[in-house]
Design a protein around this motif. Structure first.
Motif, PDB file in Angstrom:
ATOM      1  N   ASP A   1       5.136  10.169  -6.475  1.00 48.77           N
ATOM      2  CA  ASP A   1       6.579  10.575  -7.219  1.00 48.77           C
ATOM      3  C   ASP A   1       6.169  11.501  -8.443  1.00 48.77           C
ATOM      4  OD1 ASP A   1       8.612  10.346  -8.446  1.00 48.77           O
ATOM      5  OD2 ASP A   1       8.697   8.346  -8.805  1.00 48.77           O
ATOM      6  N   PRO A   2       6.743  12.711  -8.349  1.00 55.15           N
ATOM      7  CA  PRO A   2       6.729  13.673  -9.487  1.00 55.15           C
ATOM      8  C   PRO A   2       7.104  13.005 -10.727  1.00 55.15           C
ATOM      9  CG  PRO A   2       8.502  14.497  -8.128  1.00 55.15           C
ATOM     10  CD  PRO A   2       7.660  13.223  -7.417  1.00 55.15           C
ATOM     11  N   PHE A   3       8.049  12.001 -10.878  1.00 52.67           N
ATOM     12  CA  PHE A   3       8.530  11.430 -12.258  1.00 52.67           C
ATOM     13  C   PHE A   3       7.275  10.185 -12.423  1.00 52.67           C
ATOM     14  CE2 PHE A   3      12.060  13.524 -10.140  1.00 52.67           C
ATOM     15  CZ  PHE A   3      12.533  14.357 -10.926  1.00 52.67           C
ATOM     16  N   LYS A   4       6.547  10.003 -11.774  1.00 52.12           N
ATOM     17  CA  LYS A   4       5.693   8.968 -12.005  1.00 52.12           C
ATOM     18  C   LYS A   4       6.277   7.655 -12.393  1.00 52.12           C
ATOM     19  CE  LYS A   4       2.357  11.714 -11.093  1.00 52.12           C
ATOM     20  NZ  LYS A   4       1.698  11.729  -9.782  1.00 52.12           N
ATOM     21  N   ARG A   5       6.956   7.427 -11.575  1.00 52.89           N
ATOM     22  CA  ARG A   5       7.885   5.965 -11.771  1.00 52.89           C
ATOM     23  C   ARG A   5       6.923   4.679 -11.088  1.00 52.89           C
ATOM     24  NH1 ARG A   5      13.465   8.688  -9.930  1.00 52.89           N
ATOM     25  NH2 ARG A   5      11.876   9.580  -8.568  1.00 52.89           N
ATOM     26  N   THR A   6       7.254   3.767 -11.566  1.00 48.59           N
ATOM     27  CA  THR A   6       6.662   2.472 -11.109  1.00 48.59           C
ATOM     28  C   THR A   6       7.266   1.341 -10.158  1.00 48.59           C
ATOM     29  OG1 THR A   6       4.876   2.585 -12.859  1.00 48.59           O
ATOM     30  CG2 THR A   6       4.948   0.459 -11.648  1.00 48.59           C
ATOM     31  N   THR A   7       7.331   1.400  -8.992  1.00 46.98           N
ATOM     32  CA  THR A   7       8.274   0.193  -8.279  1.00 46.98           C
ATOM     33  C   THR A   7       7.778  -1.190  -8.586  1.00 46.98           C
ATOM     34  OG1 THR A   7       8.202   1.864  -6.577  1.00 46.98           O
ATOM     35  CG2 THR A   7       8.613  -0.354  -6.191  1.00 46.98           C
ATOM     36  N   PRO A   8       8.733  -1.808  -8.839  1.00 44.63           N
ATOM     37  CA  PRO A   8       8.411  -3.503  -9.172  1.00 44.63           C
ATOM     38  C   PRO A   8       7.963  -3.977  -7.832  1.00 44.63           C
ATOM     39  CG  PRO A   8      10.882  -2.970  -9.275  1.00 44.63           C
ATOM     40  CD  PRO A   8      10.067  -1.716  -9.253  1.00 44.63           C
ATOM     41  N   THR A   9       7.017  -4.574  -7.783  1.00 45.92           N
ATOM     42  CA  THR A   9       6.347  -4.769  -6.422  1.00 45.92           C
ATOM     43  C   THR A   9       6.954  -6.030  -5.887  1.00 45.92           C
ATOM     44  OG1 THR A   9       4.428  -5.881  -7.302  1.00 45.92           O
ATOM     45  CG2 THR A   9       4.286  -3.703  -6.615  1.00 45.92           C
ATOM     46  N   ASN A  10       7.362  -7.161  -6.595  1.00 54.09           N
ATOM     47  CA  ASN A  10       7.959  -8.427  -6.488  1.00 54.09           C
ATOM     48  C   ASN A  10       9.310  -8.119  -5.573  1.00 54.09           C
ATOM     49  OD1 ASN A  10       5.622 -10.325  -6.986  1.00 54.09           O
ATOM     50  ND2 ASN A  10       6.310  -9.852  -9.171  1.00 54.09           N
ATOM     51  N   ARG A  11      10.014  -7.325  -6.468  1.00 54.82           N
ATOM     52  CA  ARG A  11      11.297  -6.857  -5.960  1.00 54.82           C
ATOM     53  C   ARG A  11      11.349  -6.366  -4.542  1.00 54.82           C
ATOM     54  NH1 ARG A  11      15.754  -3.347  -9.326  1.00 54.82           N
ATOM     55  NH2 ARG A  11      17.309  -3.009  -7.604  1.00 54.82           N
ATOM     56  N   GLU A  12      10.373  -5.459  -4.445  1.00 52.88           N
ATOM     57  CA  GLU A  12       9.987  -4.543  -3.209  1.00 52.88           C
ATOM     58  C   GLU A  12       9.902  -5.919  -1.806  1.00 52.88           C
ATOM     59  OE1 GLU A  12      10.227  -2.006  -0.594  1.00 52.88           O
ATOM     60  OE2 GLU A  12      10.646  -1.570  -2.725  1.00 52.88           O
TER      61      GLU A  12
ATOM     62  N   LEU B   1       0.878  -1.157  -0.051  1.00 55.07           N
ATOM     63  CA  LEU B   1      -0.041  -0.199   0.075  1.00 55.07           C
ATOM     64  C   LEU B   1       0.861   1.295   0.278  1.00 55.07           C
ATOM     65  CD1 LEU B   1      -2.982  -1.059   2.431  1.00 55.07           C
ATOM     66  CD2 LEU B   1      -3.124  -0.808  -0.009  1.00 55.07           C
ATOM     67  N   SER B   2       1.983   1.269   0.945  1.00 55.73           N
ATOM     68  CA  SER B   2       2.994   2.234   0.603  1.00 55.73           C
ATOM     69  C   SER B   2       3.508   2.739  -0.402  1.00 55.73           C
ATOM     70  CB  SER B   2       3.957   2.186   1.985  1.00 55.73           C
ATOM     71  OG  SER B   2       3.283   2.338   3.087  1.00 55.73           O
ATOM     72  N   VAL B   3       3.950   1.487  -1.321  1.00 51.17           N
ATOM     73  CA  VAL B   3       4.306   1.497  -2.483  1.00 51.17           C
ATOM     74  C   VAL B   3       3.411   2.097  -3.479  1.00 51.17           C
ATOM     75  CG1 VAL B   3       5.145   0.096  -4.414  1.00 51.17           C
ATOM     76  CG2 VAL B   3       6.059  -0.395  -2.405  1.00 51.17           C
ATOM     77  N   ALA B   4       2.242   1.792  -3.308  1.00 52.57           N
ATOM     78  CA  ALA B   4       1.301   2.337  -4.511  1.00 52.57           C
ATOM     79  C   ALA B   4       1.145   4.065  -4.314  1.00 52.57           C
ATOM     80  CB  ALA B   4      -0.224   1.694  -4.430  1.00 52.57           C
ATOM     81  N   ALA B   5       0.987   4.093  -2.640  1.00 50.05           N
ATOM     82  CA  ALA B   5       0.888   5.505  -2.454  1.00 50.05           C
ATOM     83  C   ALA B   5       1.999   6.430  -2.636  1.00 50.05           C
ATOM     84  CB  ALA B   5       0.824   5.871  -0.864  1.00 50.05           C
ATOM     85  N   THR B   6       3.346   5.992  -2.730  1.00 44.05           N
ATOM     86  CA  THR B   6       4.565   6.665  -3.016  1.00 44.05           C
ATOM     87  C   THR B   6       4.556   6.589  -4.348  1.00 44.05           C
ATOM     88  OG1 THR B   6       5.624   5.781  -1.034  1.00 44.05           O
ATOM     89  CG2 THR B   6       7.211   6.565  -2.778  1.00 44.05           C
ATOM     90  N   ASP B   7       4.215   5.870  -5.325  1.00 45.19           N
ATOM     91  CA  ASP B   7       4.052   6.004  -6.673  1.00 45.19           C
ATOM     92  C   ASP B   7       3.322   7.081  -7.192  1.00 45.19           C
ATOM     93  OD1 ASP B   7       6.094   4.013  -6.844  1.00 45.19           O
ATOM     94  OD2 ASP B   7       4.927   2.520  -7.545  1.00 45.19           O
ATOM     95  N   LYS B   8       2.280   7.161  -6.409  1.00 38.74           N
ATOM     96  CA  LYS B   8       1.161   8.329  -6.738  1.00 38.74           C
ATOM     97  C   LYS B   8       1.765   9.593  -6.548  1.00 38.74           C
ATOM     98  CE  LYS B   8      -3.261   5.960  -6.547  1.00 38.74           C
ATOM     99  NZ  LYS B   8      -3.798   6.382  -7.685  1.00 38.74           N
TER     100      LYS B   8
END
Length: 546
Positions: A310-321, A301-308
């Protein structure tokens, strides 16, 4: 991300990492206190979350460390594992046993990563994610009020809202209004003024001021102000003291308080190691599994919120996280640290402070390790009031008024899950807020599917009722379609139009077939349109026979 890009942005990442470190330090200590664990375990988790998790993670702006959302689980587990048959509790025994559960949780998270379970984070509605952000923001603001007034008997606030002895969080706020420190209020006002001014365009665009993080300047000014109080106005100076609350003497630490190492107890002597004999107790596996599930959910959930954010709109690979978090939890637990998740408070602070890459999160972990181990006397001069001011601003950015207006304009299907998530997070805890908010969001999804799977209209001139099926007709539409069929009058004409439909659950095929056979006894003339060219119909389907 290439290493060259990481080091190219150090001029942004190092200052941001320093600000995150200043915010993370008291949180690490406060969460350890709330967890009933040794204070140093929070610092260990912060260092591991920054350096180990930061190095492995694919998140550019996420910052990991001990999380308040796990504090209750940790505290209850330590109490359970540290209590013997005679009912006697030993915190050291309970904590060493609990560290084994932390290792188990980490291993399970690594397994989840291998199984590619990180995708579940994409299935959380944005209204719930925004509600989580706003709920955390409001909680941050509320929990810093006592510190802003100089009522610091609990480092970084009491994480429990209500206590039977009136020592809960809301009682702390009321108590702080009548037992305030004028010096703390002055420092809070000065700090907030600096932080607010640094949000103004004139300061953001200034050639020199734009390279100085506002929170960092606020901390420096707060330290200098308090040192001036010590010399010129001792009655305003903030120190670490004891106060009387009723008949009880309570520590009231206005400053960061890190114990220095000495020759008898160097920092490596504060490390705690797991007690592996607890592996024979089946409860340890249940605790480990619970930690893995809750920590993974909070992280995703924090990953999804942080990606939202992110001013550069990058996407975090969740499995790697998940792999990074699992590795971090194994390392942290092996050397006496608390469980770790990605934490939206640190992550949002990183973003608002101008962080660009994962080096900001890694540098925050390095700052924690170096300053806490080598220079505790400098950290011990920082007033908690200035950290409260920093968190006020972070909290407001997460829960600003425009966000509430935006969700309200989007309708109740977005606003209700959002507002309920906030209320439960602020009033109960993070996990229950997410669960209940998600349940309400799912209710609206089911309701929307129920309503949108089909459309019925009656053409009076032609004496025909047409039922237009939507693109997707699922099991959730079965009740609505069944109700429509029951309301069709005998001796009438009906057209069921499937020309727009692209997917239909098997339950709907059955319902259509039942209506087809039942219509004959009711003298209902049924015509099916748009089904003949459907490739997924079998040769024996009644729809191809009609």
């Amino acid at each position: 991300m290439k290493s060259s890009e990481l080091f190219k942005n150090l001029k942004y990442d190092i200052p941001s990492g320093l600000v995150v470190f200043l915010v993370a330090l008291p949180l690490c200590l406060g969460i350890a206190l709330a967890s009933g664990a040794p204070m140093f375990s929070g610092i260990i988790a912060g260092v591991v979350g920054g350096i180990v998790v930061g190095a492995i993670s694919g998140s550019s702006l996420g910052v990991s460390g001990p999380a308040a959302g796990l504090a209750v689980i940790v505290a209850d587990s330590i109490l359970e594992l540290g209590t013997n048959a005679a009912g006697e509790f030993d915190m050291a025994v309970g904590f060493q046993a609990f560290l084994v559960a932390g290792v188990i949780a980490g291993v399970l998270q690594i397994i989840l990563a291998v199984l590619r379970a990180g995708i579940i984070g994409y299935y959380f509605p944005s209204s719930v994610i925004k509600g989580m952000l706003a709920g955390i923001g409001i909680t941050l603001i509320l929990k810093q009020i006592p510190h802003a007034f100089g009522m610091d008997k609990n480092p970084e606030g009491n994480w429990k809202y209500f206590e039977m002895d009136n020592s809960g969080f809301f009682s702390d706020i009321l108590y702080s209004f009548s037992h305030f420190s004028l010096g703390a209020i002055i420092i809070t006002i000065i700090s907030l003024t600096i932080l607010i001014l640094f949000q103004r365009p004139a300061f953001k665009e200034h050639k020199i001021l734009k390279i100085i993080p506002g929170p960092l300047l606020a901390v420096v000014v707060a330290v200098l102000t308090n040192e001036l109080f010590v010399v010129a106005a001792p009655n305003l100076a903030l120190t670490n003291e004891f106060i009387m609350m009723g008949e009880q003497q309570v520590a009231n630490s206005h400053l960061v308080d890190i114990q220095a190492a000495d020759s008898n107890l160097p920092y490596y002597g504060l490390l705690t190691f797991p007690d592996w004999t607890i592996l024979s107790n089946p409860r340890i596996y249940l605790i480990g599994a619970t930690l893995a599930i809750v920590a993974s959910l909070e992280t995703l959930l924090s990953v999804a919120a942080t990606d939202k954010l992110d001013p550069f709109k990058r996407t975090t690979p969740t499995n790697r996280e998940l792999l990074a978090q699992g590795s971090g939890n194994v390392v942290s637990s092996l050397i006496g640290g608390l469980p770790i998740t990605q934490v939206i408070v640190r992550s949002s602070t990183n973003i608002s402070s101008g962080g660009r890459t994962k080096m900001a999160g890694i540098s925050h972990g390095i700052f924690l390790m170096v300053f806490v181990l080598a220079l505790p006397s400098i950290l011990n001069k920082i007033p908690l009031a200035v950290l409260a001011a920093v968190l006020f601003v972070v909290g407001y950015k997460l829960a600003n008024i425009s966000l509430f207006k935006e969700l309200y304009k989007q309708g109740m299907s977005q606003f209700l899950p959002f507002i309920v998530t906030i209320v439960i997070i602020v009033g109960v805890n993070l996990l229950w807020g997410i669960i209940i908010g998600f349940a309400i969001a799912v209710f609206y999804i089911i309701k929307r599917n129920y309503e949108n799977g089909m459309h019925s209209k009656y053409m009076k001139k032609e004496d025909v009722q047409t039922i237009q099926l939507g693109e997707v007709v699922s099991f959730f539409n079965k009740g609505n379609l069944h109700k429509t069929f029951d309301e069709i009058k005998d001796d009438s004409n009906v057209v069921i139009d499937g020309s727009l439909n692209k997917h239909m659950d098997y339950d709907i095929y059955e319902l259509l077939e039942d209506f087809y056979h039942n219509s004959k006894s009711r003298n209902v003339n049924v015509k099916y349109v748009g089904f003949n060219n459907r490739e997924n119909l079998s040769e024996n389907s009644f729809l191809k026979r009609t």
